[in-house]
Design an enzyme around this catalytic site. Structure first.
Site, short mmCIF file in Angstrom:
data_model
loop_
_atom_site.label_atom_id
_atom_site.label_comp_id
_atom_site.label_asym_id
_atom_site.label_seq_id
_atom_site.Cartn_x
_atom_site.Cartn_y
_atom_site.Cartn_z
N ARG A 131 0.87 -1.19 0.00
CA ARG A 131 0.00 0.00 0.00
C ARG A 131 0.90 1.23 0.00
O ARG A 131 1.47 1.59 1.01
CB ARG A 131 -0.88 -0.04 1.26
CG ARG A 131 -2.10 0.87 1.18
CD ARG A 131 -2.69 1.10 2.57
NE ARG A 131 -1.86 2.01 3.32
CZ ARG A 131 -1.70 1.99 4.64
NH1 ARG A 131 -2.33 1.11 5.38
NH2 ARG A 131 -0.91 2.86 5.24
N TYR A 183 3.55 6.03 11.52
CA TYR A 183 3.93 4.65 11.83
C TYR A 183 4.92 4.02 10.85
O TYR A 183 5.31 2.87 11.01
CB TYR A 183 2.69 3.75 11.97
CG TYR A 183 1.71 3.82 10.80
CD1 TYR A 183 1.90 3.06 9.66
CD2 TYR A 183 0.60 4.66 10.85
CE1 TYR A 183 1.02 3.12 8.59
CE2 TYR A 183 -0.29 4.74 9.79
CZ TYR A 183 -0.08 3.97 8.67
OH TYR A 183 -0.95 4.04 7.61
N HIS A 217 -3.79 4.69 4.45
CA HIS A 217 -4.91 3.75 4.54
C HIS A 217 -6.18 4.38 3.97
O HIS A 217 -6.95 3.75 3.27
CB HIS A 217 -5.13 3.35 6.00
CG HIS A 217 -6.39 2.59 6.23
ND1 HIS A 217 -6.53 1.27 5.89
CD2 HIS A 217 -7.60 2.99 6.73
CE1 HIS A 217 -7.77 0.87 6.18
NE2 HIS A 217 -8.43 1.89 6.69
#
Ligand SMILES: Cc1ncc(C[n+]2csc(CCOP(=O)(O)OP(=O)(O)O)c2C)c(N)n1
Length: 360
Positions: free
Chosen positions: A259, A272, A263
Site C-alpha cells: 500500500r 507509523y 490507509h
C-alpha cells in the site's frame, strides 16, 4: 544489505501449478490502459476528497496490478465479485459504472448505487472480512444449482472474494475457508497482502509466516504471487479460476504487494512508517514496471502511452462531473431495502419517520 521489497517476499510455495500468461499484444495494451485508468482515477479521487467533492476515500496506489490482473482473468458473464472498500481497480476493470461506484465515497448511498446483480459486483463492503462468507454462500449456491457441465465434469461460475491481510485474521474468514473446502465451493480467496492493516504491519497480526500457509490447514491449494506483476497475477487467477470452476474446490491467492499511500484520506502513515521504509518495501511500481515491459518487447510505443494517459484523464473528468452531480438520496429509501417484504413494524417506523421529517 537492503531488505527485499514486500512483493519479493514470497515465503510459501504455491501448491497449484500456474502456467505462464499467454496474452496477445492487444490484450497487453488493454491491461496497460486499465492500469493507467485506475492509477489516474485513484490519484484524482484523493484530490476530490481534498476539494470537498467526496468526504472520504481509500486509495489503492501500488495495488493496481493485483486488482486489474485478477479481474482480467475472470468470466464476465458467470463469475461474481465480492469487494472491500479498496477495490476501485477491480470495479473499473470489471466495467462497473464508476460514478455509481464512487457514490459510496460521496456518502450518497451505502455500498454503491450500481445494481449488484446486473453488475455481478456485490455492494462495497466496509466491514473488514464482511463479504468473505457472502462469497462462499454464493459459490455454494453454484454447486447446489449443479453448474453448466456434465455431472462428472461440472463447470461453475466462480466467486472471488477480495480482502486484505488484516481481514485474514478475522474469525469469519476461517469459517469461510473451512466451509468452502468441505463443500468444494467454487470460490477464490484473493488476499491483497499490502503489508498493512491501517498502522499494523502484517508480521504483527498474521501467524504462520504468510496467509497462503493457512490454506494447507483447510485442504485447499494456495498461490503466493508477486502482486506487482500484472501478468503473474492474471496467470495465478486464471489457474485458480479453472480449478474452482471444475468442481475441485476453493483456492487461496496471496498477492504480495504494497500500500503505497495512506490507509484512507484521514490517515497519516508518517506516524507509523518512514519514507525510507516505504521506498524499500514498495518495490517496483506496478504501472511503471508494466510500461517498461511493453516498451522493451515492442508491444507499445510512446504514442500509445501518451494516448493511454489522455484517455485516462478524459475518463476521470467525466466521472468527476458525474460524482459532483450526484445528489443525496431521499431519506425514506432507508426503509425500502431492509426486507423484500417489509414487516408491519418497519412500515410503522417508516410512517412515523415520514411524519416527523417530511410532515407527510
Ligand atoms: C469488523 C471491522 N473491524 C474493524 C474495522 C476498522 N478497519 C477498517 S480497515 C481496517 C484494516 C483492514 O486491513 P486489511 O484487511 O489488511 O485491508 P486494507 O485496508 O489494508 O486494504 C480496519 C481494522 C472495520 N471496518 N470492520
Amino acid at each position: 544489505m537492503t531488505t527485499p521489497a514486500r512483493s519479493e517476499r514470497r515465503t510459501t510455495a504455491s501448491t497449484l501449478p500456474v502456467a505462464e500468461a499467454v496474452l496477445s499484444a492487444e490484450q497487453q495494451r488493454e491491461l496497460y490502459c486499465l492500469l493507467e485508468a485506475v492509477r489516474h482515477l485513484d490519484a484524482s479521487a484523493i484530490g476530490w476528497q481534498r476539494q470537498g467533492i467526496v468526504p472520504a476515500y481509500a486509495p489503492e496506489r501500488g495495488q493496481e496490478a493485483a486488482q486489474v490482473g485478477s479481474t482480467f482473468a475472470l468470466d464476465r458473464k458467470r463469475d461474481f465479485i465480492f469487494p472491500t472498500y479498496r477495490e476501485l481497480g477491480v470495479a473499473r476493470a470489471w466495467g462497473v459504472d464508476m460514478v455509481a461506484y464512487m457514490s459510496t465515497h460521496k456518502a450518497s448511498w451505502h455500498g454503491g448505487l450500481y445494481d449488484p446483480m446486473a453488475s455481478r459486483f456485490a455492494p462495497i463492503q466496509a466491514v473488514v472480512a464482511g463479504s468473505v462468507l457472502h462469497a462462499v454462500g454464493w459459490a455454494h449456491g453454484q454447486t447446489l444449482n449443479g453448474g453448466d457441465g456434465e455431472d462428472d465434469r461440472p463447470d461453475y461460475g466462480v466467486a472471488i472474494s477480495y480482502f486484505g491481510d488484516g481481514a485474514s485474521s478475522q474469525g469469519d474468514v476461517h469459517e469461510a475457508m473451512n466451509f468452502a473446502s468441505v463443500f468444494k465451493a467454487p470460490v477464490i480467496f484473493f488476499v491483497q497482502n499490502n503489508g498493512w492493516a491501517i498502522s499494523v504491519p502484517t508480521e504483527r497480526q498474521v501467524a504462520g509466516g504468510s496467509v497462503a500457509a493457512r490454506a494447507a490447514g483447510y485442504g485447499m491449494p494456495a498461490i503466493q504471487v508477486d502482486g506487482n506483476d500484472v501478468e503473474a497475477v492474471y496467470a495465478a487467477t486464471k489457474a485458480a479460476r479453472e480449478h474452482a470452476a471444475s468442481g475441485r474446490g476453493p483456492v487461496l491467492i496471496e498477492a504480495m504487494t504494497y500500500r503505497r499511500g495512506p490507509h484512507s484520506t484521514s490517515d497519516d502513515p508518517g506516524r507509523y512508517r518512514s519514507l525510507e521504509e516505504e521506498r524499500q518495501e514498495g518495490g517496483l511500481d506496478p504501472v511503471e514496471r508494466y510500461a517498461e515491459r511493453l516498451r522493451q518487447s515492442g508491444v507499445a510505443d510512446e504514442a500509445f502511452f501518451t494516448s493511454a494517459l489522455a484517455q485516462a484523464k478524459a475518463e476521470e473528468e467525466q466521472i468527476r462531473a458525474g460524482v459532483i452531480a450526484l445528489e443525496a438520496r431521499p431519506g425514506r429509501e432507508m426503509f425500502d431495502f431492509v426486507y423484500q417484504e417489509p414487516t408491519d413494524e418497519l412500515q410503522q417506523q417508516a410512517a412515523s419517520w415520514r411524519e416527523e421529517s417530511e410532515h407527510a
